[in-house]
Design a protein around this motif. Sequence first.
Motif, PDB file in Angstrom:
ATOM      1  N   ARG A  24       0.820  -1.221   0.000  1.00 33.89           N
ATOM      2  CA  ARG A  24       0.000   0.000   0.000  1.00 33.89           C
ATOM      3  C   ARG A  24       0.852   1.269   0.000  1.00 33.89           C
ATOM      4  NH1 ARG A  24      -5.452  -1.372   1.566  1.00 33.89           N
ATOM      5  NH2 ARG A  24      -5.907   0.858   1.612  1.00 33.89           N
ATOM      6  N   GLU A 136      -7.087   1.492  -6.602  1.00 35.56           N
ATOM      7  CA  GLU A 136      -7.979   2.476  -5.968  1.00 35.56           C
ATOM      8  C   GLU A 136      -7.417   3.046  -4.670  1.00 35.56           C
ATOM      9  OE1 GLU A 136      -9.495  -1.661  -4.654  1.00 35.56           O
ATOM     10  OE2 GLU A 136      -8.527  -0.716  -6.405  1.00 35.56           O
ATOM     11  N   HIS A 137      -6.351   2.456  -4.151  1.00 40.60           N
ATOM     12  CA  HIS A 137      -5.732   2.936  -2.906  1.00 40.60           C
ATOM     13  C   HIS A 137      -4.349   3.531  -3.143  1.00 40.60           C
ATOM     14  CE1 HIS A 137      -8.992   1.312  -0.589  1.00 40.60           C
ATOM     15  NE2 HIS A 137      -8.777   0.090  -1.017  1.00 40.60           N
ATOM     16  N   PRO A 139      -1.365   5.721  -3.097  1.00 39.07           N
ATOM     17  CA  PRO A 139      -1.095   6.828  -2.169  1.00 39.07           C
ATOM     18  C   PRO A 139      -0.388   7.997  -2.853  1.00 39.07           C
ATOM     19  CG  PRO A 139       0.607   5.179  -1.940  1.00 39.07           C
ATOM     20  CD  PRO A 139      -0.345   4.661  -3.003  1.00 39.07           C
ATOM     21  N   ALA A 381      -8.045   0.949   7.005  1.00 40.33           N
ATOM     22  CA  ALA A 381      -7.010   1.528   6.151  1.00 40.33           C
ATOM     23  C   ALA A 381      -5.725   1.741   6.931  1.00 40.33           C
ATOM     24  CB  ALA A 381      -7.486   2.848   5.559  1.00 40.33           C
ATOM     25  N   ALA A 384      -1.735   6.745   6.509  1.00 44.44           N
ATOM     26  CA  ALA A 384      -1.467   7.470   5.264  1.00 44.44           C
ATOM     27  C   ALA A 384      -0.324   8.446   5.498  1.00 44.44           C
ATOM     28  CB  ALA A 384      -2.716   8.221   4.816  1.00 44.44           C
TER      29      ALA A 384
END
Length: 424
Positions: A24, A136-137, A139, A381, A384
């Motif tokens: 991710r 879709e994720h 970063p 999630a 971030a």
Amino acid sequence: MSPEMSQTLTQTGAGTPMGNLMRRYWVPVVMSSEIAEADGPQVRVQIMGEKLLAFRDSDGLPGLISEFCSHRGVSLFFGRNEEKGIRCAYHGVKFDRLGNCVDVPSAPQMCEKMKIVGYPCIERGGVVWAYMGPAEHRPAEPEVEWCTLPPSHVFVSKRWQRSNYLQAMEGGIDTAHVSYVHSMDVTTDPMHRGVKALDYIKADGNVVFNIEKTEFGMTLLGRRMGEPDSYYWRITQWLFPWYTLIPPFGDHALGGHVWVPIDDHNCWAWSINYRPEAPLGEEELHHMHAGRGIHNEYEAPGSFIPKANSDNDYLIDRKAQKERRLYSGVAGIAAQDYSLQESMGPIQNHAEEKILPTDRGIVMARRMLYEAATDLAKGVAPPALNATAQRVRAAGVLLDKAQDPVTWAKDHLANDLTQPVYTL
């Protein structure tokens, strides 16, 4: 750690909790110089167990695709890099930099069914980065300080390390070992010598830690005795999930690492030196290319295997160890670290370790990674890392004994990187 926690943290293949978590984030895969030429030779690279090829297409754009052709499994390493893609040498099936099949000479109608894995890439700080997670994720691009600077300000190297990424990265988090394994070599190493901080590091091996959990990961504040009215604070950061920062020594360059799994038994150890305010000097670049400081001499050009490695017992010099010229008998800052980390075995036996107070930062990093990986498996999630969170800098500083180092670090080392570099 429990056996389950150890297994979760050390396994990074596709579909594992930690593998899903690491995918991710943007992953450094190759140096831009490794694929410098448009339509030049492709390069094998393995990341988290996936065998891949990196190359630069006709437009000069980097690509990262599966090594193997979807037709009969032939390695595309032997393919032709031409006209915006890699063409398999066996039957001419061709793939673009995102893994899309763009030509099947014998059956054009089959193109749509022949796609292979391909990951989007960017270039920052002289490094090609790939995003290997769900589209879709995707970063924001990495904003650690060194990858935002002009090329003249940054030097990047990497080495193949024969250990799991976790024990390698924990060596980067652990600053207590500097007072021991590096205590003799730093006196002569051109990237460390001649600075006041070494006096404090050598004199006080009993480091006391403050650990501050932060938005980006954690700040480790290691306290040693300084002057009669002050403490010497060595302030480092671990940025989620695999970055560590190194305080500068005197006027020497700032440093950092990225620790990326190759598979569960090997990792890429990226090493970076940089100057925020000015280009790196000719002399220090000479020493970096020669493998001094946190960098390496290599066994052979382009191999990224260190010259001192487990096959030759890291060129250990027992005479130098006995004469107190080298604490462990291994020469070189980098080799001193990875020789000990590899000596734990491909994956450390966590069931047998006995944690000490100086390991508080390691314990916190393990817990944060484990919680993020297991939470992601539940649909939560992961952290971030936005630009603001990554704008942090390591430092070495003398502070009055009454001064709060956590407050000082927040005021001087985060968000606003226009302030001076703090070092001794």
